[in-house]
Design a protein around this motif. Structure first.
Motif, PDB file in Angstrom:
ATOM      1  N   ALA A  96      37.575 -72.620  98.936  1.00 51.49           N
ATOM      2  CA  ALA A  96      37.534 -74.167  99.534  1.00 51.49           C
ATOM      3  C   ALA A  96      37.482 -74.890  98.538  1.00 51.49           C
ATOM      4  O   ALA A  96      37.202 -74.707  97.261  1.00 51.49           O
ATOM      5  CB  ALA A  96      36.067 -73.910 100.373  1.00 51.49           C
ATOM      6  N   PRO A  97      37.939 -76.174  98.693  1.00 53.91           N
ATOM      7  CA  PRO A  97      37.782 -77.400  98.022  1.00 53.91           C
ATOM      8  C   PRO A  97      36.588 -77.762  97.402  1.00 53.91           C
ATOM      9  O   PRO A  97      35.551 -78.012  98.343  1.00 53.91           O
ATOM     10  CB  PRO A  97      38.649 -78.341  98.736  1.00 53.91           C
ATOM     11  N   LEU A  98      36.461 -78.150  96.104  1.00 57.42           N
ATOM     12  CA  LEU A  98      35.113 -78.720  95.725  1.00 57.42           C
ATOM     13  C   LEU A  98      35.646 -80.228  95.437  1.00 57.42           C
ATOM     14  O   LEU A  98      34.628 -81.106  95.342  1.00 57.42           O
ATOM     15  CB  LEU A  98      34.399 -78.064  94.386  1.00 57.42           C
ATOM     16  N   GLY A  99      36.769 -80.575  94.833  1.00 57.83           N
ATOM     17  CA  GLY A  99      37.422 -81.961  94.468  1.00 57.83           C
ATOM     18  C   GLY A  99      38.431 -81.668  93.345  1.00 57.83           C
ATOM     19  O   GLY A  99      39.133 -80.869  93.618  1.00 57.83           O
ATOM     20  N   GLU A 100      38.510 -82.543  92.383  1.00 57.42           N
ATOM     21  CA  GLU A 100      39.253 -82.844  91.624  1.00 57.42           C
ATOM     22  C   GLU A 100      38.806 -82.873  89.967  1.00 57.42           C
ATOM     23  O   GLU A 100      37.934 -83.161  89.860  1.00 57.42           O
ATOM     24  CB  GLU A 100      40.371 -83.786  91.787  1.00 57.42           C
ATOM     25  N   PHE A 101      39.848 -82.461  89.190  1.00 66.76           N
ATOM     26  CA  PHE A 101      39.476 -82.885  87.876  1.00 66.76           C
ATOM     27  C   PHE A 101      40.555 -83.492  86.946  1.00 66.76           C
ATOM     28  O   PHE A 101      41.698 -83.247  87.547  1.00 66.76           O
ATOM     29  CB  PHE A 101      38.526 -81.918  86.949  1.00 66.76           C
ATOM     30  N   PHE A 107      42.959 -79.455  91.254  1.00 72.20           N
ATOM     31  CA  PHE A 107      41.956 -79.376  92.161  1.00 72.20           C
ATOM     32  C   PHE A 107      40.954 -78.598  91.560  1.00 72.20           C
ATOM     33  O   PHE A 107      41.332 -77.401  90.827  1.00 72.20           O
ATOM     34  CB  PHE A 107      42.440 -78.885  93.503  1.00 72.20           C
ATOM     35  N   LEU A 108      39.650 -78.623  92.165  1.00 72.48           N
ATOM     36  CA  LEU A 108      38.671 -77.585  91.922  1.00 72.48           C
ATOM     37  C   LEU A 108      38.307 -76.819  93.306  1.00 72.48           C
ATOM     38  O   LEU A 108      38.393 -77.397  94.147  1.00 72.48           O
ATOM     39  CB  LEU A 108      37.485 -78.220  91.357  1.00 72.48           C
ATOM     40  N   GLY A 109      38.295 -75.523  93.154  1.00 74.10           N
ATOM     41  CA  GLY A 109      37.793 -74.955  94.303  1.00 74.10           C
ATOM     42  C   GLY A 109      36.607 -73.733  93.917  1.00 74.10           C
ATOM     43  O   GLY A 109      36.189 -73.617  92.880  1.00 74.10           O
ATOM     44  N   MET A 110      36.003 -73.376  95.213  1.00 74.26           N
ATOM     45  CA  MET A 110      35.090 -72.297  94.773  1.00 74.26           C
ATOM     46  C   MET A 110      35.262 -71.337  96.033  1.00 74.26           C
ATOM     47  O   MET A 110      35.600 -71.532  96.998  1.00 74.26           O
ATOM     48  CB  MET A 110      33.518 -72.917  94.798  1.00 74.26           C
ATOM     49  N   ASP A 111      34.820 -70.039  95.677  1.00 77.17           N
ATOM     50  CA  ASP A 111      34.961 -68.681  96.750  1.00 77.17           C
ATOM     51  C   ASP A 111      33.387 -68.629  97.198  1.00 77.17           C
ATOM     52  O   ASP A 111      32.609 -69.004  96.826  1.00 77.17           O
ATOM     53  CB  ASP A 111      35.870 -67.677  96.124  1.00 77.17           C
ATOM     54  N   THR A 113      31.735 -65.984  96.452  1.00 75.61           N
ATOM     55  CA  THR A 113      30.830 -65.634  95.646  1.00 75.61           C
ATOM     56  C   THR A 113      30.305 -66.805  94.693  1.00 75.61           C
ATOM     57  O   THR A 113      29.457 -66.306  93.919  1.00 75.61           O
ATOM     58  CB  THR A 113      31.434 -64.347  94.722  1.00 75.61           C
ATOM     59  N   GLY A 114      30.869 -67.872  94.867  1.00 69.59           N
ATOM     60  CA  GLY A 114      30.369 -69.134  93.890  1.00 69.59           C
ATOM     61  C   GLY A 114      31.264 -69.046  92.720  1.00 69.59           C
ATOM     62  O   GLY A 114      30.968 -70.025  91.858  1.00 69.59           O
ATOM     63  N   GLU A 115      32.254 -68.374  92.670  1.00 68.22           N
ATOM     64  CA  GLU A 115      33.371 -68.437  91.653  1.00 68.22           C
ATOM     65  C   GLU A 115      33.869 -69.840  91.595  1.00 68.22           C
ATOM     66  O   GLU A 115      34.540 -70.315  92.537  1.00 68.22           O
ATOM     67  CB  GLU A 115      34.110 -67.527  91.534  1.00 68.22           C
ATOM     68  N   ILE A 116      34.010 -70.636  90.565  1.00 70.32           N
ATOM     69  CA  ILE A 116      34.469 -71.662  90.427  1.00 70.32           C
ATOM     70  C   ILE A 116      36.152 -71.720  89.928  1.00 70.32           C
ATOM     71  O   ILE A 116      36.130 -70.828  88.891  1.00 70.32           O
ATOM     72  CB  ILE A 116      34.008 -72.940  89.588  1.00 70.32           C
ATOM     73  N   TYR A 117      37.153 -72.312  90.405  1.00 70.38           N
ATOM     74  CA  TYR A 117      38.726 -72.218  90.354  1.00 70.38           C
ATOM     75  C   TYR A 117      39.204 -73.482  89.934  1.00 70.38           C
ATOM     76  O   TYR A 117      38.744 -74.672  90.568  1.00 70.38           O
ATOM     77  CB  TYR A 117      39.485 -71.515  91.314  1.00 70.38           C
ATOM     78  N   HIS A 118      40.296 -73.416  89.104  1.00 70.64           N
ATOM     79  CA  HIS A 118      41.018 -74.553  89.062  1.00 70.64           C
ATOM     80  C   HIS A 118      42.239 -74.151  89.716  1.00 70.64           C
ATOM     81  O   HIS A 118      42.839 -72.952  89.845  1.00 70.64           O
ATOM     82  CB  HIS A 118      41.574 -74.505  87.375  1.00 70.64           C
ATOM     83  N   VAL A 119      42.718 -75.044  90.802  1.00 72.07           N
ATOM     84  CA  VAL A 119      43.730 -74.742  91.645  1.00 72.07           C
ATOM     85  C   VAL A 119      44.888 -75.803  91.410  1.00 72.07           C
ATOM     86  O   VAL A 119      44.817 -76.625  91.583  1.00 72.07           O
ATOM     87  CB  VAL A 119      43.039 -74.749  93.177  1.00 72.07           C
ATOM     88  N   SER A 120      45.965 -75.565  91.172  1.00 78.87           N
ATOM     89  CA  SER A 120      47.152 -76.215  90.900  1.00 78.87           C
ATOM     90  C   SER A 120      48.320 -75.132  91.207  1.00 78.87           C
ATOM     91  O   SER A 120      48.308 -74.376  92.346  1.00 78.87           O
ATOM     92  CB  SER A 120      47.139 -76.514  89.608  1.00 78.87           C
TER      93      SER A 120
END
Length: 147
Positions: A96-101, A107-111, A113-120
């Motif tokens: 799911a989206p968290l925001g941007e950087f 984009f930033l996302g999180m699953d 489990t709480g894992e934070i992702y760079h999404v591009s």
């Protein structure tokens, strides 16, 4: 008891408006994004209740790649539900989206489990929860996933 965040990270979060126990309403945007196809696991909602609406400025030297500005606002991902669903399917998680950087370049996302992702057009992970947030804010590069 050890502090939750490294002093530098806590300072950056505090300057952005964060404080221990912060809790914001996620209902104002949640329905709109769910209608678009996003799914928000409980770990993501808990994170956004605490950090949604924060903009962390770029400042100082970084560990690896740069201390890019980070904006926690999932609405910035409107129109990107397919991208998040596809990357989630590739990693076997719901992202799911968290925001941007980096001023909207990624984009930033999180699953769940709480894992934070760079999404591009590629995906990388930073770590789970507070540890992932610290890695992101200290300017560590994410671990690119070979998909």
């Amino acid at each position: 008891m050890s502090p939750r965040f490294a002093p530098d990270v806590e300072n950056r979060l505090t300057r952005a408006g964060w404080f221990p126990g912060r809790k914001v309403d996620t209902e104002s945007w949640r329905g709109r994004l769910e209608e678009e196809g996003f799914v928000f696991p409980q770990a993501v909602l808990r994170f956004l209740e605490e950090f949604d609406g924060l903009y962390i400025e770029h400042d100082g030297p970084a560990a690896d790649v740069g201390r890019y500005p980070v904006e926690f606002n999932p609405v910035l991902a409107v129109g990107e539900a397919d991208r998040f669903a596809e990357w989630g399917a590739d990693v076997g998680r719901t992202i799911a989206p968290l925001g941007e950087f980096e001023r909207g370049q990624f984009f930033l996302g999180m699953d769940e489990t709480g894992e934070i992702y760079h999404v591009s057009n590629w995906v990388a992970r930073y770590g789970v929860g507070d540890a992932g947030l610290e890695r992101l804010l200290l300017g560590h590069s994410g671990e690119e996933l070979p998909l």
